[in-house]
Scaffold this motif. Structure first.
Motif, PDB file in Angstrom:
ATOM      1  N   LYS A 215       0.832  -1.216   0.000  1.00 50.24           N
ATOM      2  CA  LYS A 215       0.000   0.000   0.000  1.00 50.24           C
ATOM      3  C   LYS A 215       0.864   1.263   0.000  1.00 50.24           C
ATOM      4  O   LYS A 215       0.524   2.254  -0.645  1.00 50.24           O
ATOM      5  CB  LYS A 215      -0.937  -0.005   1.200  1.00 50.24           C
ATOM      6  CG  LYS A 215      -2.045  -1.047   1.113  1.00 50.24           C
ATOM      7  CD  LYS A 215      -2.968  -0.961   2.318  1.00 50.24           C
ATOM      8  CE  LYS A 215      -4.070  -2.020   2.236  1.00 50.24           C
ATOM      9  NZ  LYS A 215      -4.921  -2.003   3.442  1.00 50.24           N
ATOM     10  N   LEU A 216       1.952   1.203   0.721  1.00 48.25           N
ATOM     11  CA  LEU A 216       2.853   2.355   0.763  1.00 48.25           C
ATOM     12  C   LEU A 216       3.422   2.644  -0.627  1.00 48.25           C
ATOM     13  O   LEU A 216       3.485   3.795  -1.052  1.00 48.25           O
ATOM     14  CB  LEU A 216       3.999   2.104   1.748  1.00 48.25           C
ATOM     15  CG  LEU A 216       5.065   3.204   1.833  1.00 48.25           C
ATOM     16  CD1 LEU A 216       4.476   4.483   2.425  1.00 48.25           C
ATOM     17  CD2 LEU A 216       6.270   2.755   2.657  1.00 48.25           C
ATOM     18  N   ASN A 217       3.797   1.601  -1.343  1.00 48.34           N
ATOM     19  CA  ASN A 217       4.384   1.766  -2.678  1.00 48.34           C
ATOM     20  C   ASN A 217       3.413   2.383  -3.674  1.00 48.34           C
ATOM     21  O   ASN A 217       3.830   2.998  -4.656  1.00 48.34           O
ATOM     22  CB  ASN A 217       4.884   0.417  -3.212  1.00 48.34           C
ATOM     23  CG  ASN A 217       6.081  -0.087  -2.402  1.00 48.34           C
ATOM     24  OD1 ASN A 217       6.826   0.709  -1.834  1.00 48.34           O
ATOM     25  ND2 ASN A 217       6.256  -1.396  -2.342  1.00 48.34           N
ATOM     26  N   LYS A 218       2.116   2.213  -3.422  1.00 45.23           N
ATOM     27  CA  LYS A 218       1.097   2.749  -4.327  1.00 45.23           C
ATOM     28  C   LYS A 218       0.741   4.206  -4.011  1.00 45.23           C
ATOM     29  O   LYS A 218       0.027   4.852  -4.778  1.00 45.23           O
ATOM     30  CB  LYS A 218      -0.173   1.895  -4.253  1.00 45.23           C
ATOM     31  CG  LYS A 218       0.001   0.494  -4.849  1.00 45.23           C
ATOM     32  CD  LYS A 218      -1.285  -0.301  -4.705  1.00 45.23           C
ATOM     33  CE  LYS A 218      -1.121  -1.720  -5.272  1.00 45.23           C
ATOM     34  NZ  LYS A 218      -2.346  -2.526  -5.083  1.00 45.23           N
ATOM     35  N   MET A 219       1.224   4.705  -2.889  1.00 51.99           N
ATOM     36  CA  MET A 219       0.896   6.078  -2.480  1.00 51.99           C
ATOM     37  C   MET A 219       1.622   7.087  -3.369  1.00 51.99           C
ATOM     38  O   MET A 219       2.649   6.789  -3.975  1.00 51.99           O
ATOM     39  CB  MET A 219       1.327   6.307  -1.022  1.00 51.99           C
ATOM     40  CG  MET A 219       0.618   5.444   0.003  1.00 51.99           C
ATOM     41  SD  MET A 219      -1.101   5.884   0.227  1.00 51.99           S
ATOM     42  CE  MET A 219      -0.952   7.405   1.140  1.00 51.99           C
ATOM     43  N   GLU A 220       1.063   8.323  -3.389  1.00 52.20           N
ATOM     44  CA  GLU A 220       1.752   9.410  -4.092  1.00 52.20           C
ATOM     45  C   GLU A 220       3.050   9.752  -3.359  1.00 52.20           C
ATOM     46  O   GLU A 220       3.189   9.506  -2.165  1.00 52.20           O
ATOM     47  CB  GLU A 220       0.848  10.654  -4.131  1.00 52.20           C
ATOM     48  CG  GLU A 220      -0.388  10.500  -4.988  1.00 52.20           C
ATOM     49  CD  GLU A 220      -1.226  11.773  -4.999  1.00 52.20           C
ATOM     50  OE1 GLU A 220      -0.782  12.769  -4.375  1.00 52.20           O
ATOM     51  OE2 GLU A 220      -2.303  11.767  -5.609  1.00 52.20           O
TER      52      GLU A 220
END
Length: 231
Positions: A215-220
C-alpha cells in the motif's frame, strides 16, 4: 580563579527556562525553572545553572515529601551543559520548555554572572512550596529589575510566577521567547499531519514490522514522504 572563570568570557546572553510540570515527581508537579548561560557556539553546549534539593538515591516517597515541606534537605546550585537538561526534560520526561532570553546591559549580565560565582558553592535549606527553584531564579533576576518580584512571606511560590511577572511588570527585560517542544509533542505533531489513509497505512506498517509495503508503494510521492518522515 575568578579571572580564569570561563563563563565571564564566553557568556553572550542569559536566559531563564521554564519547564512544564511532571506528575511523576511531586517536587516538579508545578514545573521547574533554571538559568541558561548562552554562548555563540552550539546552543546545546551553553551552560545551565540549576537549583535543587540534594536528595539521596532511592529516598522513600513519604519521607521525600515530608522533608521537602519542612526544609530538611540541603540544596544548592549546580552547573552543567544545557544538553543534559534537554535530554532529561525533552527526551526522557517529555516536558515542554520555554526559553526567555533576557534583554540585559553588559553590566547587568556581568552582575548576574558575578553573583552566580558567589553562590555556586553555598548550601541552603530547601522548601518545596516557597524557597524552591522558582524563588531562587526570581531572586537572581531581582538584581536587575526595577520592581521587587518577590514577597518573602508567601507560603508558596510557583516557578511560572517568575515569567508572569516578567510579562506583566518587566516586559523590557524580555528580548525573545522561544518554545522548545518535547519530543512527544513533536512526535504527535508529525502524526497529526497525516490524513486518515496515511495514518492507517502507517499503523499497518508498524503492526506488520514493515513487511507489508504494498500500500505504501502505491501512495503518491508526497504521502510517502510524510509517512516516512513520521516513521
Amino acid at each position: 580563579k575568578l579571572n580564569k572563570w570561563e563563563y565571564l568570557k564566553k557568556t553572550d546572553s542569559i536566559s531563564l527556562i521554564l519547564v512544564s510540570g511532571y506528575v511523576s515527581n511531586p517536587a516538579s508537579t508545578f514545573g521547574h525553572s533554571f538559568i541558561k548561560l548562552n554562548t555563540k557556539e552550539n546552543d546545546l553546549f551553553s551552560s545551565s545553572v540549576n537549583y535543587g534539593a540534594l536528595v539521596p538515591d532511592n529516598e522513600n516517597m513519604l519521607l521525600y515529601i515530608l522533608k521537602g515541606l519542612t526544609g530538611n534537605y540541603q540544596s544548592g546550585y549546580s552547573d552543567q551543559y544545557f544538553y543534559n537538561q534537554d535530554l532529561t526534560y525533552r527526551d526522557t520526561e517529555f516536558r515542554d520548555m520555554w526559553e526567555y532570553e533576557l534583554n540585559l546591559t553588559e553590566e547587568e549580565k556581568d552582575f548576574i554572572l558575578l553573583h552566580i560565582w558567589e553562590i555556586t558553592a553555598k548550601k541552603y535549606d530547601y522548601y518545596f512550596l516557597n524557597k524552591n527553584c522558582g524563588f531562587r531564579v526570581t531572586e537572581m533576576l531581582n538584581l536587575t529589575t526595577k520592581k521587587d518580584m518577590l514577597d518573602k512571606n508567601d507560603l508558596w511560590f510557583l516557578p511560572i510566577e517568575t515569567f508572569q511577572d516578567l510579562e506583566s511588570f518587566e516586559k523590557e527585560k524580555i528580548k525573545e521567547v522561544r518554545f522548545i517542544p518535547s519530543n512527544k509533542r513533536v512526535f504527535n505533531a508529525y502524526f497529526n499531519e497525516l490524513n486518515k489513509e496515511e495514518k492507517d497505512i502507517t499503523k499497518e506498517l508498524l503492526k506488520t514490522k514493515f513487511e507489508n509495503k504494498e500500500k505504501l508503494n502505491k501512495m503518491e510521492e508526497k504521502s510517502k514522504i510524510k509517512i516516512l518522515d513520521f516513521l
